[in-house]
Design an enzyme around this catalytic site. Structure first.
Site, PDB file in Angstrom:
ATOM      1  N   LYS A 265       0.853  -1.203   0.000  1.00 12.63           N
ATOM      2  CA  LYS A 265       0.000   0.000   0.000  1.00 12.63           C
ATOM      3  C   LYS A 265       0.883   1.245   0.000  1.00 12.63           C
ATOM      4  O   LYS A 265       1.681   1.435   0.910  1.00 12.63           O
ATOM      5  CB  LYS A 265      -0.895   0.005   1.246  1.00 12.63           C
ATOM      6  CG  LYS A 265      -1.614   1.340   1.509  1.00 12.63           C
ATOM      7  CD  LYS A 265      -2.480   1.306   2.783  1.00 12.63           C
ATOM      8  CE  LYS A 265      -3.061   2.687   3.112  1.00 12.63           C
ATOM      9  NZ  LYS A 265      -3.860   2.700   4.356  1.00 12.63           N
ATOM     10  N   LYS A 277     -10.216  12.750   8.299  1.00 15.45           N
ATOM     11  CA  LYS A 277      -9.613  12.476   9.606  1.00 15.45           C
ATOM     12  C   LYS A 277      -9.548  13.750  10.435  1.00 15.45           C
ATOM     13  O   LYS A 277      -9.471  14.844   9.884  1.00 15.45           O
ATOM     14  CB  LYS A 277      -8.179  11.964   9.410  1.00 15.45           C
ATOM     15  CG  LYS A 277      -8.070  10.570   8.855  1.00 15.45           C
ATOM     16  CD  LYS A 277      -6.603  10.154   8.722  1.00 15.45           C
ATOM     17  CE  LYS A 277      -6.445   8.769   8.135  1.00 15.45           C
ATOM     18  NZ  LYS A 277      -6.974   7.686   8.971  1.00 15.45           N
ATOM     19  N   ARG A 351      -7.396  -0.813   1.716  1.00 19.82           N
ATOM     20  CA  ARG A 351      -7.872  -2.117   1.234  1.00 19.82           C
ATOM     21  C   ARG A 351      -8.348  -2.011  -0.214  1.00 19.82           C
ATOM     22  O   ARG A 351      -8.272  -2.983  -0.959  1.00 19.82           O
ATOM     23  CB  ARG A 351      -8.972  -2.632   2.174  1.00 19.82           C
ATOM     24  CG  ARG A 351     -10.181  -1.742   2.266  1.00 19.82           C
ATOM     25  CD  ARG A 351     -11.008  -2.014   3.526  1.00 19.82           C
ATOM     26  NE  ARG A 351     -10.341  -1.493   4.733  1.00 19.82           N
ATOM     27  CZ  ARG A 351     -10.806  -1.668   5.961  1.00 19.82           C
ATOM     28  NH1 ARG A 351     -11.922  -2.359   6.161  1.00 19.82           N
ATOM     29  NH2 ARG A 351     -10.162  -1.162   6.991  1.00 19.82           N
TER      30      ARG A 351
END
Ligand code: BES
Ligand code: MN
Ligand code: ZN
Length: 496
Positions: A265, A277, A351
Site C-alpha cells: 500500500k 480524519k 484495502r
C-alpha cells in the site's frame, strides 16, 4: 560507515572503543570477559561486586582507558538472561552500542564476538543491527552535528574456521540494513516531496540501479486496466495515481517455480477523503505509503541476494484527498476483478488500492502473495506498537512466514481469519462493503476485504500500521520509520 572483519587479536587493535556483551547470570565474567578482566586487574569483577555490572538486557557500562587493551574505551552491553537470549538479539546489542558510542563522538570501534555466537549468522545479525542503528531522520535539518559519525566498525573474534563464509554474511547484512534504510528514507519523506509520481520515479531509479525490471503504469494505463477500486480512491486528488511494477527474475529458475508477488500500500498521504480524519496527528499520514516502501526495500535486497524464485512487486500509489471529484460514502466502485465495492467510509482506502494491486499481481503470474500495509488503527488496539499483525491463508503458508519473522527477530503475531468475519463485510447493494458492520475486529475485516481479491492464492497480509513508525526512539533505533517486515520478507523469499 565501513564494517569490516578483523583477524588481529582484539587487545592490540587501536580504536576509540571495544564493545562486547555480558549475560545476567551467576559468574557472568566468563569466557572472553574473563581474559579482559584479568588484563584489567579484576576491575570488571569489582564492578559486578558493586552492582554496576549486572548484565540485564541492554544495560550499558562504559569503562574509560581500560588497562591491557589498546582501545580507549570498553563498552559492555547487557544481554539479559541466557535462557531468553536469541541470536537475533545481537542486532539490538550491536545497534544499542553504536548509538551510545556515536552520541559520544566515537568514530571507530571494535565489536568483539563471544562464545557460541561467532559464526556467519551472528556476523550478519551484528552487521544488520549496526547498519539500521546508524540511520538518522535528519535529512531536512540544516544544522547537522556533522562530527557525530561512526566511520568504521571492526568485527573481531569471529570464527576463523568459518572465515570463508564470513565476508558473504557481512555483505548480506549490509545489503539488508541498507535496504531497510532505503525504505525508511522514503517513509520519512513528507507528501509534498513524495507524490505518487515522485515515488514511482524513486522506485524506477532504484530498480535500474540494482538491475531489476521496472514498469510504471500511469493513469491512462490504470483506467485501461479498469482498476476501479484504485481509481475510486485517486479521483479525489489532483495528483494522478501510479502503479509501480518491479520484477526480479532469477537466472535459471525452474519452470515450475512459485512466483512470489509482493503488494504494498502506497498512499502517499491519507486525509481520509470525504470521511476526513481529525487534524490531530494527521501529519503522520505521510507514512501511509509504508507498505509500498517495505516492498521496495525488500526488492532492493532481493536484487542483491538473488533468491531462486521470481518475485514481482506491485505497488499501487495514490493520495487519498477530499477533492471535488472525490468518491463519497455510499458510492459503488467496480474493482479490476469485477467485484463491486460499496464505499461505506472513504478512509478505508488502503484495502481498496490493495484489492486491485493483489488482483493485478495474480494476473501477472504471482502464485504466492504477501501484502504489507499501514491498514488499520485497530491493529494498534489489538497488538499495541509491539507486533506486526500477520494474517494469511492457508494457515501453513502463514506459519512458514512466521518462522522467517522469528529467525530474523521481527515480532509478528498470527490473527484469526474465521468465516464469521467475512459476514461482516457483506453489502446490501454490492458484493462487499469496505468497512466491517458491527463492532470490533477492524483489522480482521480489513484483512478479509483483501482476501476477497487474493481468493485461493496463498496469501499473507501484514498490517504494519502500528509498527512501521515509532514515536519514541529505542536504544537501538532512531525514532521515526522502522523498516519493519523487510527482513522477514527477504528471508522468506530466500527460503521459498
Ligand atoms: N492509514 C489508515 C490506518 C492508519 C491509522 C495507519 C493510524 C497508521 C496509523 C487507514 O487508511 C485508515 O484510515 N483506516 C481506518 C479504517 C476504518 C475507516 C475502517 C481506521 O483504521 O480507522
Ligand atoms: Mn484511511
Ligand atoms: Zn490509509
Amino acid at each position: 560507515m565501513q564494517i569490516q572483519l578483523e583477524n588481529q587479536p582484539y587487545s592490540s587493535i587501536q580504536a576509540d572503543a571495544i564493545v562486547s556483551y555480558i549475560f545476567d547470570k551467576e559468574n557472568r565474567i566468563d569466557g572472553i570477559l574473563n581474559d579482559i578482566d584479568h588484563a584489567m586487574d579484576g576491575r570488571l569483577a569489582a564492578l559486578v561486586a558493586t552492582g554496576e555490572l549486572t548484565g540485564k538486557a541492554l544495560e550499558l557500562v562504559l569503562v574509560h582507558f581500560p588497562e591491557g587493551l589498546d582501545a580507549k574505551r570498553l563498552l559492555l552491553v547487557g544481554a539479559g538472561k541466557p535462557e531468553k537470549f536469541a541470536q537475533s538479539d545481537l542486532r539490538k546489542i550491536a545497534g544499542t552500542a553504536l548509538r551510545h558510542l556515536k552520541s559520544r563522538g566515537v568514530k571507530k570501534f571494535i565489536f568483539l564476538a563471544r562464545e557460541g555466537e561467532r559464526g556467519p549468522a551472528a556476523a550478519q545479525a551484528v552487521t544488520e543491527g549496526l547498519g539500521v542503528a546508524d540511520f538518522e531522520s535528519n535529512k531536512y535539518q540544516t544544522d547537522k552535528k556533522t562530527n557525530r559519525e561512526i566511520q568504521s566498525v571492526l568485527l573481531a573474534g569471529f570464527d576463523a574456521v568459518q572465515n570463508g563464509k564470513l565476508p558473504e554474511a557481512v555483505e548480506h547484512g549490509r545489503v539488508i540494513a541498507e535496504s531497510q534504510n532505503f525504505a525508511r528514507d522514503l517513509i520519512n519523506e513528507p507528501s509534498n516531496r513524495l507524490t505518487p509520481r515522485m515515488l514511482a520515479a524513486r522506485a524506477e531509479a532504484m530498480a535500474k540501479e540494482v538491475g531489476l525490471g521496472v514498469e510504471i503504469l500511469d493513469e491512462r494505463k490504470i483506467s485501461e486496466l479498469k482498476m476501479g477500486a484504485l481509481i475510486g480512491v485517486a479521483q479525489g486528488s489532483v495528483e494522478p495515481p501510479r502503479v509501480i511494477v518491479i520484477r526480479y527474475t532469477p537466472e535459471n529458475a525452474r519452470p515450475d517455480a512459485p512466483v512470489l508477488g509482493l503488494v504494498g500500500k502506497a498512499v502517499t498521504f491519507d486525509t481520509g477523503g470525504i470521511s476526513i480524519k481529525p487534524a490531530e496527528n494527521m501529519e503522520k499520514m505521510k507514512y501511509d505509503m509504508g507498505g509500498g516502501a517495505t516492498m521496495l526495500g525488500a526488492m532492493r535486497a532481493i536484487a542483491y541476494l538473488k533468491p531462486s524464485v521470481p518475485v514481482i512487486a506491485v505497488i499501487p500509489a495514490t493520495e487519498n484527498m477530499p477533492g471535488g471529484r472525490a468518491q463519497k460514502p455510499g458510492d459503488v466502485q467496480v474493482a479490476m476483478s469485477g467485484k463491486t465495492i460499496e464505499v461505506i467510509n472513504t478512509d478505508a482506502e488502503g484495502r481498496m488500492v490493495l484489492a486491485d494491486g493483489v488482483f493485478y499481481a495474480r494476473k501477472l503470474g504471482a502464485t504466492h502473495l504477501i501484502d504489507a500495509a499501514t491498514l488499520t488503527g485497530a491493529i494498534q488496539v489489538a497488538l499495541a506498537n509491539v507486533h506486526v499483525g500477520a494474517f494469511g491463508t492457508p494457515r501453513e503458508y502463514l506459519d512458514q512466514f512466521l518462522e522467517s519473522a522469528k529467525a530474523v527477530g521481527e515480532k509478528m503475531w498470527p490473527m484469526p481469519m474465521d468465516d464469521e468475519y467475512e459476514e461482516m463485510i457483506k453489502s446490501n447493494i454490492a458484493d462487499i462493503r469496505n468497512t466491517g458492520s458491527g463492532k470490533g475486529g477492524g483489522a480482521i475485516t480489513g484483512a478479509w476485504f483483501i482476501k476477497e481479491f487474493a481468493e485461493d492464492t496463498p496469501w499473507i497480509h501484514l498490517d504494519i500500521a502500528a509498527t512501521c513508525w515509532v514515536d519514541d526512539g529505542k536504544p537501538w533505533l532512531a525514532k521515526g520509520p522502522t523498516g519493519v517486515a523487510i527482513r522477514s520478507i527477504v528471508d522468506f523469499a530466500m527460503k521459498l
